[in-house]
Design an enzyme around this catalytic site. Sequence first.
Site, PDB file in Angstrom:
ATOM      1  N   GLY A 109       0.834  -1.196   0.000  1.00 42.78           N
ATOM      2  CA  GLY A 109       0.000   0.000   0.000  1.00 42.78           C
ATOM      3  C   GLY A 109       0.862   1.237   0.000  1.00 42.78           C
ATOM      4  O   GLY A 109       1.959   1.248  -0.577  1.00 42.78           O
ATOM      5  N   CYS A 110       0.407   2.286   0.640  1.00 44.57           N
ATOM      6  CA  CYS A 110       1.154   3.545   0.684  1.00 44.57           C
ATOM      7  C   CYS A 110       2.579   3.333   1.166  1.00 44.57           C
ATOM      8  O   CYS A 110       2.811   2.791   2.244  1.00 44.57           O
ATOM      9  CB  CYS A 110       0.428   4.518   1.615  1.00 44.57           C
ATOM     10  N   PHE A 111       3.557   3.763   0.355  1.00 41.86           N
ATOM     11  CA  PHE A 111       4.951   3.520   0.768  1.00 41.86           C
ATOM     12  C   PHE A 111       5.356   4.360   1.970  1.00 41.86           C
ATOM     13  O   PHE A 111       6.291   4.008   2.679  1.00 41.86           O
ATOM     14  CB  PHE A 111       5.948   3.653  -0.386  1.00 41.86           C
TER      15      PHE A 111
END
Length: 214
Positions: free
Chosen positions: A34-36
Amino acid sequence: MHRNRLAITAALIGAMATGGAQAGETATAIFAGGCFWSIESDFDHAPGVVSTVSGYIGGHVANPTYERVITETTGHREAVKVEYDPAVTSYATLLDTFFHLIDPLDPRGQFCDFGESYTTAVYAGTPEELKLAEAEKTQVAEELGKPVATLVEMAPTFWPAEDYHQNFWQGQELLSNGLTREQHYARYRAGCGKNRQVEAIWGKEAFRGLDGHA
């Protein structure tokens, strides 16, 4: 359940040693969760991790930019390259940590972020790591009693993200909304509900292997 994981690790320990770093050297692992920003902040709390780099992987466009990746037309995932000290931790340990800080069942993305770029994956650097990752995925499916959506494959080119994405979770630069990057990240993570949702899936095992988390 833990006995099964230890058995898998023991069976493959020789392969791990073959692909490991020499004494004093570091090794790398690549995870898309998901969001890094979130994956980077989590792994920055993992014992043995030396550094983390946010980036893009798996697409069909060279030198991808954030602006292109978020259009969901390049085939890339947001990912984090984790540099770690094999004398302190292991690839198997990092795999276990990774699965316990994501929702491995969701094929659409993670938490409040949806689209191919936010779907989960483990990108192995060697055939031995690939075997470990596949075994871990199987074990997670058994633990949760459901199919795991996380992709496991050999790593293609990893492209580092723009400088402003690196270590976003602890940046002190002011953004246009008047918040520092650290403040903006804290608000994003709380609003996205990551911690709550991971804990709902994993219970007391959520964020296993971390020395706290952001």
